[in-house]
Enzyme design. Structure first.
Site, PDB file in Angstrom:
ATOM      1  N   TRP A   1     -11.604  12.260   8.392  1.00 14.61           N
ATOM      2  CA  TRP A   1     -10.173  12.012   8.578  1.00 14.61           C
ATOM      3  C   TRP A   1      -9.773  10.758   7.903  1.00 14.61           C
ATOM      4  CZ3 TRP A   1      -7.609   8.020  11.046  1.00 14.61           C
ATOM      5  CH2 TRP A   1      -6.179   8.202  11.103  1.00 14.61           C
TER       6      TRP A   1
ATOM      7  N   GLU B   1      -9.077   2.207  -1.794  1.00 17.09           N
ATOM      8  CA  GLU B   1      -9.854   1.887  -0.597  1.00 17.09           C
ATOM      9  C   GLU B   1     -10.565   3.114  -0.030  1.00 17.09           C
ATOM     10  OE1 GLU B   1      -8.645   0.758   4.010  1.00 17.09           O
ATOM     11  OE2 GLU B   1      -7.278   0.278   2.369  1.00 17.09           O
TER      12      GLU B   1
ATOM     13  N   HIS C   1      -9.115   6.856   2.413  1.00 19.01           N
ATOM     14  CA  HIS C   1      -9.492   7.136   3.801  1.00 19.01           C
ATOM     15  C   HIS C   1     -10.716   8.048   3.928  1.00 19.01           C
ATOM     16  CE1 HIS C   1      -8.376   6.906   8.140  1.00 19.01           C
ATOM     17  NE2 HIS C   1      -7.907   5.763   7.705  1.00 19.01           N
TER      18      HIS C   1
ATOM     19  N   TYR D   1      -2.842  11.450   6.748  1.00 16.79           N
ATOM     20  CA  TYR D   1      -3.017  10.047   7.133  1.00 16.79           C
ATOM     21  C   TYR D   1      -1.996   9.139   6.451  1.00 16.79           C
ATOM     22  CZ  TYR D   1      -4.327   5.285   6.989  1.00 16.79           C
ATOM     23  OH  TYR D   1      -4.246   3.933   7.075  1.00 16.79           O
TER      24      TYR D   1
ATOM     25  N   ARG E   1       0.854  -1.183   0.000  1.00 16.63           N
ATOM     26  CA  ARG E   1       0.000   0.000   0.000  1.00 16.63           C
ATOM     27  C   ARG E   1       0.889   1.232   0.000  1.00 16.63           C
ATOM     28  NH1 ARG E   1      -3.798   2.256   4.864  1.00 16.63           N
ATOM     29  NH2 ARG E   1      -1.816   3.268   5.421  1.00 16.63           N
TER      30      ARG E   1
HETATM   31  C1  CS2 Z   1      -6.529   2.310   7.876  1.00 21.08           C
HETATM   32  C2  CS2 Z   1      -6.320   2.247   9.334  1.00 21.08           C
HETATM   33  O1  CS2 Z   1      -5.243   0.378   7.735  1.00 21.08           O
HETATM   34  C3  CS2 Z   1      -6.102   1.056   7.196  1.00 21.08           C
HETATM   35  O2  CS2 Z   1      -6.601   0.769   6.110  1.00 21.08           O
HETATM   36  O3  CS2 Z   1      -7.650   2.800   7.355  1.00 21.08           O
HETATM   37  O4  CS2 Z   1      -5.028   2.594   9.578  1.00 21.08           O
HETATM   38  C4  CS2 Z   1      -7.226   3.118  10.153  1.00 21.08           C
HETATM   39  O5  CS2 Z   1      -6.934   4.451   9.985  1.00 21.08           O
HETATM   40  C5  CS2 Z   1      -7.092   2.745  11.603  1.00 21.08           C
HETATM   41  O6  CS2 Z   1      -7.320   1.407  11.753  1.00 21.08           O
HETATM   42  C6  CS2 Z   1      -8.054   3.523  12.480  1.00 21.08           C
HETATM   43  O7  CS2 Z   1      -8.045   3.018  13.742  1.00 21.08           O
HETATM   44 MG    MG Z   2      -8.194   1.942   5.511  1.00 22.08          MG
END
Ligand code: CS2
Ligand code: MG
Length: 412
Positions: free
Chosen positions: A412, A246, A222, A159, A147
């Site tokens: 977020w 995703e 996200h 993020y 990813r």
């Molecule tokens: C994310 C996660 O891994 C992912 O795909 O979307 O890091 C997510 O932000 C966290 O699990 C939130 O607790």
């Molecule tokens: Mg995710």
């Protein structure tokens, strides 16, 4: 096989984890993950005050009956707290049943449908050179699918970017991005979708030029785009042949995906914040996604997620189970057993837990050549070391939140 006791263990080695431990009168124990990132204590209270009293004396073998009792009997259904609590009970009972049968859990779920589980890891970078280094480091760790998350010019923090300060000198590995930050108030981050939409295609072009056409590449939007922005991104990424895009748009309104589907063939993955089959009903029936992203921990356990995946199989939709660090080793083991047994397995997310976490949770899974396997110990194959867990008391932590340039709160 009556349940004699049930306890909730809260520990915070590298991050907070909530684990339910059920013990039968025959001394067989079962573990269930009930970790809900940033809202952990809400699930602890739900379990402690409302569920544990109902477990004592119940027949541990009657998993489906217990599921229905906790879901329908609560009157108030669905939602992340309820479904994480039910998931913990469900998985702990499956752990007990498999131990009583003397088999690894996947054998009770129909046996292995493959030799191992293809997994993807999280590469990230504020800059292109940092991102390339992170991709190479994940390939060296054995990952066959990666990813890609990247910084966006003009945005302070975003993020999915593992910062340099999480570099683990012992292992030489930069600890993956841990979104929940310890503290009494969530961190505020900035966001600009137009800047992001301009930048991300250039990143995937550079990554493909550097790493070639074969490497499966994934990206997490996200939940930050409107349906038409998500359609635009999906289309602009088509030349780079992503494994999936995703959470391209918030999916409470399931038909929002129709507009995305209309404009792009980039495969879509959704569901890590979903909690029940009802959240998927329309998007599966209308073939609006290609991967079910739910984790066992947040979707009512193995019993419920198995039903969702069986429904998805009718539409040739595959699993892509959520596996970040806030899914505990118990939740990851449950995902691996289910993933090994189902036919429509797609891919498993695998962020490595920290060294302290691996001390608290004794695990028997294997990671070889880019494939996970849950191991062949009876049950889930995970035990919790209470002495180690006791060293790390709970610490308040929150996921960040976003504000746009004009101060508006954004996904977020
Ligand atoms: C994310 C996660 O891994 C992912 O795909 O979307 O890091 C997510 O932000 C966290 O699990 C939130 O607790
Ligand atoms: Mg995710």
């Amino acid at each position: 096989m009556r349940i004699a006791s049930a306890e909730i263990i809260v520990t915070s080695p590298d991050r907070n984890f909530v684990t339910l431990k059920i013990t039968t009168e025959d001394g067989i124990t079962g573990l269930g993950d009930a970790t809900l990132n940033g809202r952990e204590l809400a699930v602890v209270a739900y379990l402690q005050e409302h569920v544990v009293p109902l477990l004592i004396g119940a027949d541990a073998h009657r998993i489906e009956d217990m599921w229905q009792f906790l879901y329908r009997g609560a009157y108030w259904r669905r939602g992340p707290v309820t479904m994480a609590a039910i998931a913990a009970v469900d998985v702990a009972l499956w752990d007990i049943k498999a131990k009583a049968a003397g088999m690894p859990l996947y054998q009770l779920l129909g046996g292995a449908s493959r030799n191992g589980l293809l997994a993807y890891g999280h590469a990230s970078g504020k800059t292109m050179p940092e991102l390339f280094d992170s991709i190479r480091s994940h390939q060296e760790q054995g990952y066959r699918a990666i990813r890609v998350q990247t910084g966006v010019p003009g945005l302070k923090s975003i993020y999915g970017i593992a910062s340099n300060d999480t570099f683990d000198a012992n292992t030489g590995v930069r600890y993956d991005h841990e979104p929940a930050q310890r503290g009494a108030y969530p961190a505020e981050e900035d966001w600009d979708t137009r800047a992001y939409l301009r930048h991300v295609p250039t990143v995937f072009e550079a990554v493909r030029n550097e790493f070639g056409p074969e490497l499966p590449l994934l990206h997490d939007g996200h939940h930050r785009m409107t349906p038409i922005q998500a359609a635009k991104l999906g289309k602009s990424l088509e030349p780079y042949d992503l494994f999936w895009l995703e959470d391209c748009t918030p999916a409470e309104n399931q038909e929002a995906l129709r507009l995305v589907r209309q404009h792009t063939t980039t495969p879509l993955a959704i569901g890590e914040i979903f909690n029940t089959q009802w959240d998927y009903q329309q998007i599966i029936r209308e073939q609006l996604i290609d991967y079910v992203r739910s984790a066992v921990t947040h979707t009512g356990g193995i019993s419920h997620l198995k039903k969702i995946l069986e429904y998805a199989a009718q539409y040739q939709i595959k699993s892509g189970m959520h596996g970040p660090t806030d899914i505990s080793p118990v939740g990851m083991a449950a995902a691996m057993h289910l993933g090994l047994a189902i036919h429509n397995f797609g891919i498993q997310e695998y962020m490595k837990h920290g060294a302290k976490t691996d001390q608290v949770f004794e695990q028997s899974f294997t990671w070889e050549n880019g494939f996970l396997h849950p191991g062949n110990k009876p049950g889930l194959g995970v035990e919790l070391n209470k002495d180690e867990a006791g060293k790390y008391p709970y610490e308040q932590a929150y996921l960040p939140y976003n504000r746009l340039a004009d101060g508006t709160v954004h996904d977020w």
